[in-house]
Design a protein around this motif. Structure first.
Motif, mmCIF file in Angstrom:
data_model
loop_
_atom_site.group_PDB
_atom_site.id
_atom_site.type_symbol
_atom_site.label_atom_id
_atom_site.label_comp_id
_atom_site.label_asym_id
_atom_site.label_seq_id
_atom_site.Cartn_x
_atom_site.Cartn_y
_atom_site.Cartn_z
ATOM 1 N N THR A 147 -11.844 -27.187 -32.412
ATOM 2 C CA THR A 147 -12.195 -25.883 -31.824
ATOM 3 C C THR A 147 -10.967 -25.213 -31.197
ATOM 4 O OG1 THR A 147 -12.829 -26.790 -29.648
ATOM 5 C CG2 THR A 147 -14.575 -26.604 -31.306
ATOM 6 N N ALA A 148 -9.864 -25.973 -31.054
ATOM 7 C CA ALA A 148 -8.606 -25.387 -30.563
ATOM 8 C C ALA A 148 -7.930 -24.532 -31.619
ATOM 9 C CB ALA A 148 -7.643 -26.486 -30.125
ATOM 10 N N ALA A 149 -8.270 -24.778 -32.877
ATOM 11 C CA ALA A 149 -7.682 -24.016 -33.988
ATOM 12 C C ALA A 149 -8.601 -22.838 -34.334
ATOM 13 C CB ALA A 149 -7.489 -24.938 -35.186
ATOM 14 N N ASP A 150 -8.259 -22.095 -35.349
ATOM 15 C CA ASP A 150 -9.028 -20.918 -35.717
ATOM 16 C C ASP A 150 -10.226 -21.337 -36.573
ATOM 17 O OD1 ASP A 150 -9.919 -18.512 -37.080
ATOM 18 O OD2 ASP A 150 -8.090 -17.576 -36.345
ATOM 19 N N ALA A 151 -11.439 -21.199 -35.995
ATOM 20 C CA ALA A 151 -12.646 -21.695 -36.683
ATOM 21 C C ALA A 151 -12.844 -21.005 -38.033
ATOM 22 C CB ALA A 151 -13.880 -21.480 -35.800
ATOM 23 N N ASP A 152 -12.600 -19.705 -38.076
ATOM 24 C CA ASP A 152 -12.875 -18.952 -39.308
ATOM 25 C C ASP A 152 -11.797 -19.151 -40.366
ATOM 26 O OD1 ASP A 152 -15.094 -17.947 -38.044
ATOM 27 O OD2 ASP A 152 -14.129 -16.061 -37.455
ATOM 28 N N TRP A 153 -10.544 -19.203 -39.951
ATOM 29 C CA TRP A 153 -9.446 -19.163 -40.925
ATOM 30 C C TRP A 153 -8.700 -20.478 -41.099
ATOM 31 C CZ3 TRP A 153 -10.254 -15.307 -43.900
ATOM 32 C CH2 TRP A 153 -10.807 -14.130 -43.378
ATOM 33 N N THR A 211 -14.274 -32.875 -34.425
ATOM 34 C CA THR A 211 -14.849 -31.526 -34.449
ATOM 35 C C THR A 211 -14.472 -30.774 -33.182
ATOM 36 O OG1 THR A 211 -16.724 -32.352 -35.706
ATOM 37 C CG2 THR A 211 -17.022 -30.232 -34.616
ATOM 38 N N SER A 247 -0.405 -16.270 -32.182
ATOM 39 C CA SER A 247 -1.626 -16.203 -32.984
ATOM 40 C C SER A 247 -2.328 -17.549 -32.954
ATOM 41 C CB SER A 247 -1.298 -15.830 -34.424
ATOM 42 O OG SER A 247 -0.658 -16.917 -35.052
ATOM 43 N N LEU A 248 -3.665 -17.509 -33.046
ATOM 44 C CA LEU A 248 -4.427 -18.745 -33.042
ATOM 45 C C LEU A 248 -4.139 -19.517 -34.330
ATOM 46 C CD1 LEU A 248 -6.440 -20.071 -31.158
ATOM 47 C CD2 LEU A 248 -8.282 -18.975 -32.411
ATOM 48 N N ALA A 249 -4.126 -18.834 -35.446
ATOM 49 C CA ALA A 249 -3.873 -19.494 -36.733
ATOM 50 C C ALA A 249 -2.375 -19.578 -36.999
ATOM 51 C CB ALA A 249 -4.558 -18.726 -37.861
ATOM 52 N N SER A 288 -0.473 -21.921 -29.766
ATOM 53 C CA SER A 288 -0.991 -20.570 -29.547
ATOM 54 C C SER A 288 -1.191 -20.205 -28.085
ATOM 55 C CB SER A 288 -2.294 -20.368 -30.317
ATOM 56 O OG SER A 288 -3.079 -21.518 -30.286
ATOM 57 N N ALA A 341 -7.769 -24.632 -24.549
ATOM 58 C CA ALA A 341 -7.590 -25.819 -25.410
ATOM 59 C C ALA A 341 -6.753 -26.861 -24.659
ATOM 60 C CB ALA A 341 -7.009 -25.434 -26.762
ATOM 61 N N GLY A 371 -3.614 -25.573 -28.566
ATOM 62 C CA GLY A 371 -3.680 -25.340 -30.004
ATOM 63 C C GLY A 371 -2.381 -25.750 -30.660
#
Lengths: 384, 384
Positions: free
Chosen positions: A127-133, A123, A242-244, A373, A82, A370
């Motif tokens: 993508t540097a952050a947590d895509a799912d959470w 967008t 952690s990413l998130a 992270s 990132a 990020g």
């Protein structure tokens, strides 16, 4: 491991470069660094970049850059973490030379962001952050930083206007940097009147994107002529969190910054009090404060005090953003780490012009990927 | 530099993994490798991946994977060089351990491609080629390989059906590989009847995409117990060529493969005749032929002869694709390099089951990025 010297640096101005392609930007910085170092060939190429897949529909930047600068056949890869991609690439180059595998490495950070529509860049940056959470729940990258800043204000009792001096100092220093995106001083009044982006982050808390590239040449310090190898890598370290943000033990503490800075201090055999200049990652003013705290320059929650007291100015206790920082030099994400490193090198060489720090021996560059992270820290030392 | 041993490997089946996220796939392979190695913690993580920005809107895979596998705080980055990202990541891990900086490194290759619509993947894969000089003019990645193959047929007088044995051998070997995407033998007849994708490349010349991850654990060979450190990295090298095919001196010669293979042979102190198993990059059958030639197993233009004579089968002179190759095991692009390496390790351990090569000492894995523009070669040796 062998000692590694930085014998050349190169930068392009950060701007909207409509007349330059991705490879031209990278090439301009790389060739400047090679000219600066007096080398016509390198053994390997490490490219720091985050967004070219999305912004430029071009991956494979290792081969792209090696070929473009006339070093086809050299080993070459892209490194991504990132917004800390640039410093991560520098660290890969450092390890390749320190290991004995490579004698002369080129590291280039490059990003060309302004060709793409704004929504695409938003967008891309997410993508540097947590895509799912994080991202799937509607958080943009600015929003994540706003949540952290809001909590910081609440926990430590600051107000948003207490962060103004971080940006004022950055814009002041950028006035003398020909490569900076902005040459535009700001005041407390313009800061407090600037439009809100994501409460409490206003426009002048945030760094601007841009197109740009910066580069460095690394060699085995024993092989370089003494006059060229005066600047060595005294510390190089990286750590993750952690990413998130929500998964962190303490969302207001840059644990990965603390870890990588401590490692780098130990490698260099110094502490924060010996750092003469600190190029920190002020993507947002909240990150400036958190960086100063995690690197040992301020107690937790006291980062803004340093800014308010003027300690962060050239001539102060810990000068930061001496060429404008991310805030005013600009933040072409994957290139930023190399700009920071180039600026520290200029300071150690005594070539920083109007914003020269007096007689520095140690300079530190810290690059945040990020929302904290992935953090890479380098300490450089001038040998006399 | 220190000797580096590979003490653990892990793989997931290559498939359409609708029930697994990107991090879960990477984690499954990583944790398998850690269990195989008997380690619960690693010092650093290198992730090989090409397309996650576009396919999964997730960058920053270093932090993502380190955190997910319970190694938050470890240093972690992503390495990208198109389809050779996996091996480039392995080489970064190798250098980190060889240098003395890191004692135990995890390398994971991961790609999750089947969530995205086909057009998006075609666009994504084309980012491996030259965006300005190839892709913008309408060339897809298959089309580039088709142009190379067409020229090969013309120059050397082969016909497309002469490439059938590469694919037949791959599908035959994949029958015994539980991780392979296809368990489906093919024949000369099915090959010649398969639909044309881009003349002269038909469906059975081309490797399938897929979701998958593979991983390896690398340690300082002196630190590992002797029974665990029997497999060492005897050669590791990478080289580039021009990104665009038209810029190459000889479009039918994989110069970067020759360069990296020669370096690896010299490091290992051997020549091609001592390689007992070769996991090559048969993304298309034309690349299988060109790889065999550039690595010194066949004269220029004679690659297909090796296939037709059966020399590439298990028990032949130079067994290839012993677990199915890209063709039948599948080609999750950024993960492929790690699958190839895991397969060579299994062969050297004597754990290759039905497709075990008799008593191998040296195995080679070669991973091609783009249409031949970034090629990474590793030679592994079993010490007795």
């Amino acid at each position: 491991m062998r000692d590694v010297a930085v014998i050349g640096i190169g930068q392009t101005k950060i701007d909207e470069h409509w007349d330059k392609s991705l490879r031209e930007l990278a090439g301009d910085a790389a060739l400047s660094a090679m000219i600066d170092a007096g080398v016509s060939k390198v053994d390997s190429v490490y490219v720091g970049n985050m967004l070219s897949d999305i912004s430029n529909l071009q991956a494979h930047l290792g081969s792209l850059v090696a070929d473009w600068i006339g070093n086809r056949f050299a080993e070459a890869v892209k490194i991504e973490s990132a917004c800390s991609s640039g410093s991560a690439a520098f660290r890969a180059g450092y390890l390749s030379v320190a290991s004995g595998e490579i004698d002369c490495a080129l590291v280039v950070g490059v990003e060309k962001m302004t060709d793409s529509p704004g929504a695409e860049i938003t967008t891309g940056l997410a993508t540097a952050a947590d895509a799912d959470w994080e991202v799937d729940h509607g958080l943009s990258f600015v929003a994540l930083n706003a949540l952290i800043m809001k909590r910081y204000l609440y926990e430590y009792g600051w107000e948003a206007r207490d962060f103004a001096e971080f940006s004022i100092n950055a814009h002041e220093n950028a006035m003398f940097n020909p490569y900076a995106r902005f040459h535009m001083p700001i005041t407390e009044s313009s800061f407090s009147k600037s439009p809100m982006i994501c409460d409490p982050i206003n426009l002048l808390d945030a760094s601007p994107i841009g197109d740009g590239a910066a580069a460095a040449i690394l060699v085995n310090a024993d092989m370089a002529p003494a006059n060229l190898s005066r600047i060595i890598v005294a510390g190089s370290a990286a750590a993750t969190d952690s990413l998130a943000v929500h998964s962190r033990k303490a969302p207001l503490w840059l644990w990965a910054a603390e870890q990588s800075t401590q490692k780098a201090y130990i490698q260099a055999g110094i502490g924060p009090e010996q750092i003469n200049v600190f190029e920190y990652h002020d993507a947002f003013t909240i990150m400036a404060a958190l960086s100063l705290e995690a690197a040992g320059f301020a107690e937790p929650g006291r980062g803004p005090s340093l800014a308010k007291e003027g300690a962060i100015k050239v001539g102060g206790k810990i000068p930061v953003a001496t060429f404008g920082g991310l805030k005013a030099r600009g933040h072409p994400v994957g290139a930023t780490g190399l700009y920071q490193i180039a600026e520290v090198i200029l300071q150690l060489r005594g070539e920083a012009g109007q914003t020269q720090v007096p007689d520095p021996e140690f300079g530190m560059a810290q690059n945040i990927g990020g929302s904290g992270s992935n953090i890479v820290t380098h300490i450089f030392q001038r040998l006399d």
